[in-house]
Write an enzyme that holds these catalytic residues in place. Structure first.
Site, short mmCIF file in Angstrom:
data_model
loop_
_atom_site.label_atom_id
_atom_site.label_comp_id
_atom_site.label_asym_id
_atom_site.label_seq_id
_atom_site.Cartn_x
_atom_site.Cartn_y
_atom_site.Cartn_z
N HIS A 100 1.35 -1.17 -0.01
CA HIS A 100 -0.02 0.13 -0.17
C HIS A 100 0.39 1.35 0.33
O HIS A 100 1.11 1.71 0.98
CB HIS A 100 -1.00 0.19 1.05
CG HIS A 100 -2.02 -0.97 1.35
ND1 HIS A 100 -2.67 -1.56 2.61
CD2 HIS A 100 -2.22 -2.22 0.73
CE1 HIS A 100 -2.66 -2.63 2.52
NE2 HIS A 100 -2.90 -3.07 1.20
N ILE A 101 1.12 1.90 -1.63
CA ILE A 101 2.49 2.59 -1.21
C ILE A 101 1.82 3.94 -1.26
O ILE A 101 0.49 3.92 -2.60
CB ILE A 101 3.45 2.20 -2.25
CG1 ILE A 101 3.61 0.83 -2.13
CG2 ILE A 101 5.13 3.16 -2.49
CD1 ILE A 101 4.67 0.86 -3.79
#
Length: 567
Positions: A495-496
């Site tokens: 989950h960048i």
């Protein structure tokens, strides 16, 4: 660097960089409104799903990119394993990767679609940590409904309406994905257990996965390989809206093309996007330019565009581009249950515990979201069930004894995982490395450190898992040992987020609340790079909601068009 010849490409109304879920939704909405759109994608434009499944099956170590790396072999370099593509500056490695392909990282995502919570947008105002978003939950709620309709989200309205104050104004498009046997088993054992005055409750996790035929895609068949590829397309991925965008007749997909620079005009407008394709250096121009190239690549492109009038990079007068990189730090705990829970059937996770996603404790430590998983000990260090079979054979078990042993050992495997939030930190950042990729472009150099705010959540989380394991009559047999740092084990969630955050002050943020860059009024940045704080929700649904909201704003403000709601 390969010599490239420069030429011009036809002008568009809008140029979009990145054909992941954000770029695909924007291209679809703007194209359907009659606007011409150039959609530039660094990776391949199409994926042969059957070939992707075969590539995953044939890969030895089964990394996330296994089904897709060969697809774009002829185009720009695929990011690949993190320590082969990132220039890791420490003190800790950044652990999450992404895909370069039409549809982006939604090809390999799990499909979970919880919303952010009202307090996630107000961390500084409510808890005195982090920063506030320039929008509130109320501002985005209707767009969440549109995003759920666009992606096709299955969920339980009765369970989710009002969770931590997150009201719903429209029902989920589909009834929920059925919970697994182990979900129900855990729920019966732990529902109502109180920890720090809060009662545990297992909820069916909303997911962009069909529980019935929806939008031309089949219902989930429980193939269990959602990460990294759904064999039948029941799980949503961004290629759905890439195809819808192209079908409008107004969107041109420019695949296998890596953007190298945003060209800045004298009036501080972005006059063109420069990109490389098959040895040529090309340009696309449009009235508006929309950057949707994921948090790391979006920041990298803005920094690569430094020049006269933008010495720190395009959209970077605040010096915030590349800063405040975030991810959810994940931890897995493996529990041997007393009774069989029968893992390895259905999607990898179908239920979770939302109890600790908000509360007064967030003044001092991170919130956390628990997932109940259906993949046994597959993600443990010994990678069950293959290791269990090997060990049993080495013990001399054979035939009926082997079958009985495996049924007992494998059927009682249960994995709990938790995702913890990370506070924004200006020193957690993406810069340009002196190392280059095969196209001669700088690799992303990443400086990353997990702070005490996040680390301090791990011990309470383990206490909660211990309480649940005891209620199940089971025992913890292993924690996730994929990475060790400071005595804590964790992994990246994929989950960048962060690097181009939105805000109200041009000195502290890159874009305004409408995703428009403060420095360049025809440049929009859309995607998870906008996140001021990260909460605990998987980011894709919020990406989709903000993308639809931005499409409406761009169509209205820049072109005088009204798009209308999807629900």
């Amino acid at each position: 660097m390969t010599t490239a010849t420069q030429c011009e490409l036809t002008d568009f109304d809008a140029v979009i960089i990145g054909a992941g879920v954000a770029g695909a939704l924007l291209a679809w909405r703007l194209g359907a409104a009659g606007l011409s759109v150039g959609l530039i994608e660094a990776g391949a434009g199409t994926v042969d799903r059957a070939a992707a499944v075969a590539a995953f099956g044939a890969s030895k170590d089964k990394p996330l990119g296994a089904p897709y790396q060969a697809v774009g072999a002829a185009g720009p370099e695929h990011p690949g394993p993190m320590n082969e593509y990132y220039d890791q500056a420490g003190p800790e490695d950044f652990l999450s990767t992404y895909e370069r392909i039409a549809g982006g990282s939604t090809w390999h995502w799990l499909g979970h679609t919880p919303r952010l919570l009202p307090n996630d947008f107000m961390m500084h105002s409510v808890y005195g940590v982090g920063v506030d978003w320039p929008i509130r939950y109320d501002d985005i709620e209707s767009w969440y409904c549109d995003a759920e309709a666009a992606l096709g989200v299955a969920g339980d309205d009765a369970e989710w309406n009002g969770v931590h104050g997150a009201f719903r104004s429209a029902p989920f498009p589909m009834t929920p994905i059925w919970p697994s046997w182990s979900d129900d088993y855990v729920a019966r054992a732990v529902n109502g257990i109180e920890v720090d005055g809060q009662a545990l409750r297992v909820l069916k996790t909303p997911a962009a996965r069909n529980s019935r035929p929806y939008d031309g895609r089949p219902p989930c068949a429980g193939n269990a390989s959602c990460i990294p590829v759904c064999p039948i397309g029941a799980k949503y991925d961004g290629s759905v809206h890439v195809k819808k965008a192209i079908a409008t007749g107004k969107v041109q997909l420019i695949a296998d093309s890596i953007a190298t620079r945003l060209v800045l005009g004298q009036d501080r407008r972005i006059t063109a996007v420069e990109y490389k394709k098959e040895g040529l250096l090309l340009r696309a121009s449009g009235k508006v330019v929309i950057l949707c190239a994921h948090a790391i690549e979006s920041a990298k492109l803005l920094l690569m565009s430094a020049g006269a009038g933008a010495p720190l990079g395009v959209a970077n007068s605040s010096d915030q581009v590349g800063r405040n990189l975030m991810d959810h730090m994940q931890k897995s705990v493996f529990v041997r249950t007393r009774d069989p829970v029968y893992p390895f059937r259905g999607p990898p996770s179908t239920s979770g515990i939302e109890t600790f996603r908000d509360g007064a404790f967030r003044r001092n430590r991170a919130a956390m979201r628990f997932s109940l998983n259906n993949d046994g000990f597959y993600r443990a260090s010994n990678s069950s069930p293959a290791s269990d079979l090997r060990d049993a054979v080495q013990q001399g078990l054979f035939g009926a004894k082997l079958r009985r042993h495996l049924l007992d050992v494998v059927s009682r495997q249960l994995r709990f995982s938790l995702s913890t939030e990370l506070l924004p930190d200006a020193d957690n950042r993406v810069t340009l490395s002196q190392l280059t990729d095969r196209d001669g472009l700088p690799r992303p150099r990443i400086h990353f450190n997990v702070g005490t705010y996040t680390r301090d959540a791990f011990l309470p989380a383990l206490y909660i898992v211990n309480r649940m394991a005891t209620a199940l009559g089971g025992e913890i047999v292993e924690e996730d040992v994929s990475v060790e740092a400071g005595g804590h084990h964790y992994s990246g969630a994929g989950h960048i987020m962060g690097t181009c955050r939105m805000g109200t002050d041009s000195r502290q943020a890159v874009t305004d609340a409408n995703c428009c860059a403060f420095d360049h009024r025809n440049l929009y940045i859309v995607g998870s790079s906008l996140w001021p704080t990260c909460g605990t929700a998987n980011p894709t649904l919020t990406i989709a909601a903000l993308s639809l909201r931005a499409a409406d704003h761009i169509a209205t403000t820049e072109f005088g068009l009204r798009l209308g709601s999807l629900t």
